[in-house]
Design a protein around this motif. Structure first.
Motif, PDB file in Angstrom:
ATOM      1  N   LEU A   1     -42.880  -6.371 -48.440  1.00 48.54           N
ATOM      2  CA  LEU A   1     -42.271  -6.335 -47.106  1.00 48.54           C
ATOM      3  C   LEU A   1     -42.105  -7.735 -46.544  1.00 48.54           C
ATOM      4  O   LEU A   1     -41.091  -8.068 -45.933  1.00 48.54           O
ATOM      5  N   ARG A   2     -43.122  -8.571 -46.748  1.00 46.66           N
ATOM      6  CA  ARG A   2     -43.081  -9.931 -46.214  1.00 46.66           C
ATOM      7  C   ARG A   2     -41.933 -10.716 -46.855  1.00 46.66           C
ATOM      8  O   ARG A   2     -41.200 -11.446 -46.181  1.00 46.66           O
TER       9      ARG A   2
ATOM     10  N   ASP B   1     -53.562  -6.898 -36.810  1.00 49.78           N
ATOM     11  CA  ASP B   1     -52.768  -7.795 -37.656  1.00 49.78           C
ATOM     12  C   ASP B   1     -53.614  -9.040 -37.910  1.00 49.78           C
ATOM     13  O   ASP B   1     -53.497 -10.045 -37.208  1.00 49.78           O
TER      14      ASP B   1
ATOM     15  N   ARG C   1     -47.510  -4.979 -48.671  1.00 51.37           N
ATOM     16  CA  ARG C   1     -47.292  -5.960 -47.616  1.00 51.37           C
ATOM     17  C   ARG C   1     -46.581  -7.195 -48.159  1.00 51.37           C
ATOM     18  O   ARG C   1     -45.759  -7.799 -47.474  1.00 51.37           O
TER      19      ARG C   1
ATOM     20  N   TYR D   1     -44.814  -8.028 -27.512  1.00 51.08           N
ATOM     21  CA  TYR D   1     -44.751  -6.747 -28.214  1.00 51.08           C
ATOM     22  C   TYR D   1     -43.964  -5.767 -27.359  1.00 51.08           C
ATOM     23  O   TYR D   1     -44.182  -5.660 -26.145  1.00 51.08           O
TER      24      TYR D   1
ATOM     25  N   THR E   1     -46.870  -8.015 -38.714  1.00 57.41           N
ATOM     26  CA  THR E   1     -46.932  -6.642 -39.199  1.00 57.41           C
ATOM     27  C   THR E   1     -48.401  -6.234 -39.311  1.00 57.41           C
ATOM     28  O   THR E   1     -49.219  -7.010 -39.812  1.00 57.41           O
TER      29      THR E   1
ATOM     30  N   THR F   1     -40.121  -8.998 -35.671  1.00 57.11           N
ATOM     31  CA  THR F   1     -40.689  -8.335 -36.844  1.00 57.11           C
ATOM     32  C   THR F   1     -41.090  -6.921 -36.443  1.00 57.11           C
ATOM     33  O   THR F   1     -41.368  -6.634 -35.281  1.00 57.11           O
ATOM     34  N   LEU F   2     -41.115  -6.057 -37.443  1.00 53.27           N
ATOM     35  CA  LEU F   2     -41.570  -4.692 -37.216  1.00 53.27           C
ATOM     36  C   LEU F   2     -43.086  -4.686 -37.319  1.00 53.27           C
ATOM     37  O   LEU F   2     -43.648  -4.695 -38.413  1.00 53.27           O
ATOM     38  N   PHE F   3     -43.736  -4.669 -36.171  1.00 53.73           N
ATOM     39  CA  PHE F   3     -45.200  -4.625 -36.180  1.00 53.73           C
ATOM     40  C   PHE F   3     -45.684  -3.293 -36.728  1.00 53.73           C
ATOM     41  O   PHE F   3     -46.617  -3.240 -37.543  1.00 53.73           O
ATOM     42  N   ALA F   4     -45.050  -2.191 -36.301  1.00 42.97           N
ATOM     43  CA  ALA F   4     -45.386  -0.856 -36.802  1.00 42.97           C
ATOM     44  C   ALA F   4     -44.226   0.072 -36.515  1.00 42.97           C
ATOM     45  O   ALA F   4     -43.514  -0.088 -35.517  1.00 42.97           O
TER      46      ALA F   4
ATOM     47  N   ARG G   1     -41.508   2.937 -32.610  1.00 46.57           N
ATOM     48  CA  ARG G   1     -41.635   1.610 -33.216  1.00 46.57           C
ATOM     49  C   ARG G   1     -42.320   0.653 -32.249  1.00 46.57           C
ATOM     50  O   ARG G   1     -42.259   0.799 -31.034  1.00 46.57           O
TER      51      ARG G   1
END
Length: 928
Positions: free
Chosen positions: A11-12, A133, A8, A419, A139, A85-88, A441
């Motif tokens: 990625l951050r 999150d 993480r 979202y 994320t 941001t890509l949450f998932a 996504r």
């Protein structure tokens, strides 16, 4: 392998390093960094190996894959100041068809693996995931599987101690009362009967309403007959495209609206006004209970609505130039650059009216919806206009710049960020090139960064939940209100909450805050009829209209107190608000028939509503079932009405019952003789519409007086109408004229059906060929298919069998009806069943009984082999049937009132049985 924390962190760093510059500029370095992260560590932060789920099997052509989640994110264009941001993303989430938040702010996501390009593969299973999150960096931190035994999952929401899902044929409730993220047991069936043949128009979407009902949606391609498991079949409503709702406390189900095509998005604004998004035809509609909206095809299930309400949006999201400019023709156009400036295309999925506090204030109250072919998010702005709303086009919010983008749903969360789910595939509902099940996504779109909050609304006191009704973010308002409703249902003492909410209602200046208090009070059962009636004197139109809605919502039919009815009559006369008058018209359908006339008469006196898009039709929908019960009263309304449409429709309704109610026809003609020219035009137009599609009708007594009256007026329009009607009352219309009407796809649907039936009854030369040409027509096709049974011609049966795999809606039932009508046809049908080409479950008990009635032993043996045995009526039942026939034979015909019989049939029998072409074939009773 790196730890979750280190993955993480990498990625951050990758994300935050690119936020200082536009995504397109940062893309090369971002992708280089992330490739290293993915190669070294993988991107999954889940607790379960995503690859372990065996149902994520692609049928897309080998080598066809979407951009990676991060590549897709980098391609998006957003307004300045917003960041995504890509949450998932896959493999942690795939096929995300719907999602909702729980009271801790976690995302519950429904993954639909069973969908297969318009069909459903039940060898696979769907599931529900929970994402959290905790540090609110955009994320997810943790992921778990809640349930993995789903089928046809198309909607999800949380509440009342568990999870609610649309899973045709059912609305299911998965209990998790101890909140341990493990189902307490098997799913509970709350509603049953949703169609399994609706395909990509399947029942979908769930959202809690402000007054405590659970709302959902349904598409057009098949009808459903739905109720609770304890509701008798005869009391379950039959419907297709609609908005519906279910009350979790009362366990009641009802249809809210009818029409459009495939609603797949629904939300309400700060004033509690619902809007839904729709596909193919116009995309946005204001929800008014009892409304009947324009449809993509076919006729409304109520043949007496006559006209349908136009859309709320004043624009299309695609270029309609080039054909006729209609939505249907535009749908067939190739989607290319010429649609960009309009919004991208005709398919709209998801609806969110932004009512949070993360985005700039200019977005509050705007409606966002995903545009499938435009690969973007459209924005509409609903505004009050006339008695209802109109919606104008605003700048598109998001452009994906990615051919695989398939946005499905958007919702704002506890921090006010939005979202957005991306199904991520090449096709859409008509996906014939395979399904890319391994992608999906969830994107989080923010304007302000917010610190994480320790959140669990279920732990809040009643006082705290009441205070949340004033929150700027409606995420808190809605969930706090639902929790208060849950506590009231559980038997908790709500005295303190009631007092606090009443204080809010009395002291708040902002009408939206007063509405929130009102809805919460109603949800917990803290209102009564007298208090709600007092709100009809409120200054604000939204408070008055909501008081009306709650008054008719809170009482069973026939239970409103007389002072309430009288106050509604006063409002109908005096109220200057078009919105209040609109909801008065809506309320007509929820009060006793005998109490509607005074309210309707007062509403009909408002000349300012004559040209309104909704009001004249809503009044008509409220009175159409009452007209024949009080012909003198409604003819008086027609004579005094300032709304021409009501005169026209009242005349049409009476003339359509000409054979059954000759006295009513005489009263209409008498009124017409006393009417000025402009009103005479309305009456004659209604008569002409009533008799379109009929070849010949006996001239009613008094018609010659109308002819003489019109000839003396020397008005061209009146003369044309009288001459047209005189043809029907005289020698009758020619077959060629009736056929032209039956073929005319822009003509009134009920008149087209009657015209074709008249042609069938006449059996002219060339009828078989005409039936084949009209077989697939969406309006008259079922009539043409059933009429084929009149000919002993094997080629017709073969044609119907070839058509069956692609047949939809009422065409399928008509095909089976026709094929079982003759022994030779039925033999061909059963051979198809034997060969495995036709599902035997599609043959109803009624149709199987018809096969047996051919008294062909070989045919009956084949039926028993491939379908089963038809049980004969017991001797006792046969004796009872004969007794009833003897009684009826002795009844004096003068005592029989046909209109009462039709009314009783419609109210008690028509939801299951067919009689004289009316009703629905669910149970036995198909009669000629």
């Amino acid at each position: 392998m790196y730890s979750t924390h280190n993955r993480r962190f990498l990625l951050r760093v990758a994300f935050r390093s690119c936020l200082a510059v536009p995504l397109r500029v940062a893309l090369p370095s971002l992708l280089a960094c992330l490739c290293c992260v993915v190669l070294l560590t993988g991107i999954s932060a889940g607790q379960e190996d995503p690859q372990a789920f065996p149902h994520a099997i692609n049928t897309q052509a080998e080598g066809e894959h979407p951009p990676t989640p991060l590549e897709s994110l980098a391609m998006m264009d957003l307004p300045q100041g917003f960041h995504a941001t890509l949450f998932a993303g896959e493999p942690d989430v795939r096929q995300p068809i719907a999602f909702d938040f729980d009271d801790r702010g976690r995302l519950w996501v429904a993954e639909c693996y069973t969908y297969e390009g318009g069909e459903y593969d039940l060898k696979k299973k769907d599931r529900i995931l929970i994402f959290e999150d905790a540090d609110n960096d955009g994320t997810f931190d943790s992921r778990k599987v809640f349930w993995d035994e789903g089928e046809r999952l198309t909607g999800i929401t949380i509440g009342f101690g568990g999870v609610w899902i649309t899973s045709a044929p059912n609305l299911l409730f998965l209990p998790d009362r101890d909140r341990d993220d493990v189902p307490d047991g098997r799913p509970e069936v709350k509603l049953e009967g949703f169609s399994l043949r609706a395909r990509h128009n399947m029942v979908n979407g769930l959202r809690w309403g402000p007054e405590g009902w659970l709302y959902g949606r349904h598409g057009i391609t098949d009808t459903s007959t739905v109720g609770t498991p304890s509701t008798p079949l005869g009391r379950r409503p039959t419907f297709s495209c609609s908005i519906w709702r279910y009350h979790p406390v009362r366990e009641e189900f009802e249809i809210v609206t009818n029409g459009t095509t495939n609603p797949w998005g629904l939300d309400y604004d700060d004033h509690g006004q619902w809007f839904f998004t729709n596909n193919v035809i116009n995309h946005l509609w204001h929800v008014v209970p009892g409304a009947h909206y324009q449809r993509m095809f076919g006729s409304d299930l109520n043949p007496y609505v006559y006209r349908l309400i136009e859309p709320t949006a004043d624009h299309f999201h695609w270029d309609t130039a080039g054909g006729t400019g209609t939505a249907t023709n535009a749908n067939r156009q190739k989607y290319d650059g010429r649609h960009d400036s309009f919004g991208g295309g005709h398919s709209h999925v998801g609806a969110m009216i932004y009512l949070a506090d993360n985005w700039p204030a200019e977005y509050r109250g705007k409606l966002l919806t995903c545009n499938t072919h435009g690969r973007r998010v459209n924005v509409d702005v609903p505004r009050r206009k006339g008695n209802s709303y109109t919606a104008t086009h605003d700048d598109d919010f998001l452009i994906a710049n990615n051919g695989w983008f398939r946005g499905l749903e958007l919702k704002y969360g506890p921090d006010g960020a939005v979202y957005l789910t991306d199904w991520s595939d090449q096709g859409e509902c008509h996906d014939h090139d395979g399904v890319h099940r391994t992608s999906g996504r969830i994107i989080k779109i923010s304007h302000q960064r917010r610190s994480p909050a320790d959140l669990d609304l279920q732990q809040g006191s009643d006082e705290a939940l009441v205070a949340l009704q004033l929150n700027k973010n409606d995420w808190f308002v809605r969930r706090a209100r639902r929790i208060l409703q849950e506590r009231a249902l559980a038997g908790r003492d709500m005295t303190e909450a009631t007092e606090l909410l009443l204080a809010q209602f009395k002291t708040q200046k902002d009408v939206t805050r007063r509405l929130r208090a009102l809805w919460a009070l109603y949800s917990i059962g803290a209102t009564n009829e007298e208090w709600l009636r007092s709100l009809l004197a409120e200054e604000n139109e939204h408070l008055r209209s909501w008081a009306l809605r709650l008054l008719v919502d809170s009482k069973a039919p026939n239970a409103l107190e007389q002072p309430t009815i009288e106050r509604m009559q006063q409002l109908a006369v005096q109220d200057e608000s078009g919105l209040v008058r609109l909801f008065l018209a809506s309320a007509l359908q929820r009060i006793p028939i005998e109490q509607r006339l005074p309210i309707a008469s007062a509403l009909a006196a408002h000349a300012e509503d004559a040209a309104d898009r909704m009001q004249p039709l809503m009044i008509w929908y409220g009175i159409e079932s009452a007209v024949l019960n009080d012909v003198p009263g409604y003819l008086k309304l027609a004579g005094q009405s300032q709304i021409p449409l009501l005169r026209k429709h009242i005349a049409r309704r009476i003339v359509e019952q000409l054979d059954d109610m000759p006295d009513a026809m005489g009263q209409l003609l008498a009124l017409m003789q006393q009417s000025p020219t402009e009103r005479l035009v309305d009456y004659l137009s209604g008569m002409e519409e009533a008799l379109q599609g009929l070849s010949q009708v006996k001239e009613p007594e008094g018609w010659d007086a109308i002819q003489g009256l019109v000839e003396n007026k020397n008005d061209a329009q009146l003369l044309a109408l009288v001459r047209e009607l005189s043809v029907v009352f005289g020698d009758g219309r020619a077959i060629a004229e009736l056929l032209a009407l039956a073929r005319n796809q822009t003509a009134d649907t009920s008149n087209r059906i009657r015209a074709l039936q008249a042609v069938v009854d006449a059996r002219p030369d060339g009828l078989k060929e005409e039936l084949l040409r009209l077989r697939s027509d969406r309006v008259v096709g079922a009539v043409a298919i059933r009429a084929m049974s009149r000919f002993e011609d094997p080629s017709l049966a073969k044609n119907l069998i070839r058509y069956l795999p692609g047949a939809k809606h009422d065409h399928r039932a008509a095909i089976f009806d026709s094929l079982v009508s003759r022994a030779s046809f039925a033999t061909m049908l059963l051979e198809e069943v034997k060969a495995g080409k036709v599902d035997p479950a599609e043959i109803t008990v009624i149709q199987a009984t018809n096969i047996v009635q051919h008294q062909d032993s070989e045919l009956t043996g084949l039926l028993e082999q491939v379908w089963g045995t038809v049980r004969k009526s017991t001797e006792e039942k046969e004796q009872f049937i004969q007794l009833v026939r003897k009684v009826l034979d002795k009844v004096d015909n003068d005592l029989i009132d046909p209109k009462d019989g039709r009314r009783v049939f419609a109210e008690r029998c028509g939801s299951c049985h067919r009689l004289f072409g009316e009703g629905t074939e669910v149970g036995p009773g198909q009669l000629p």
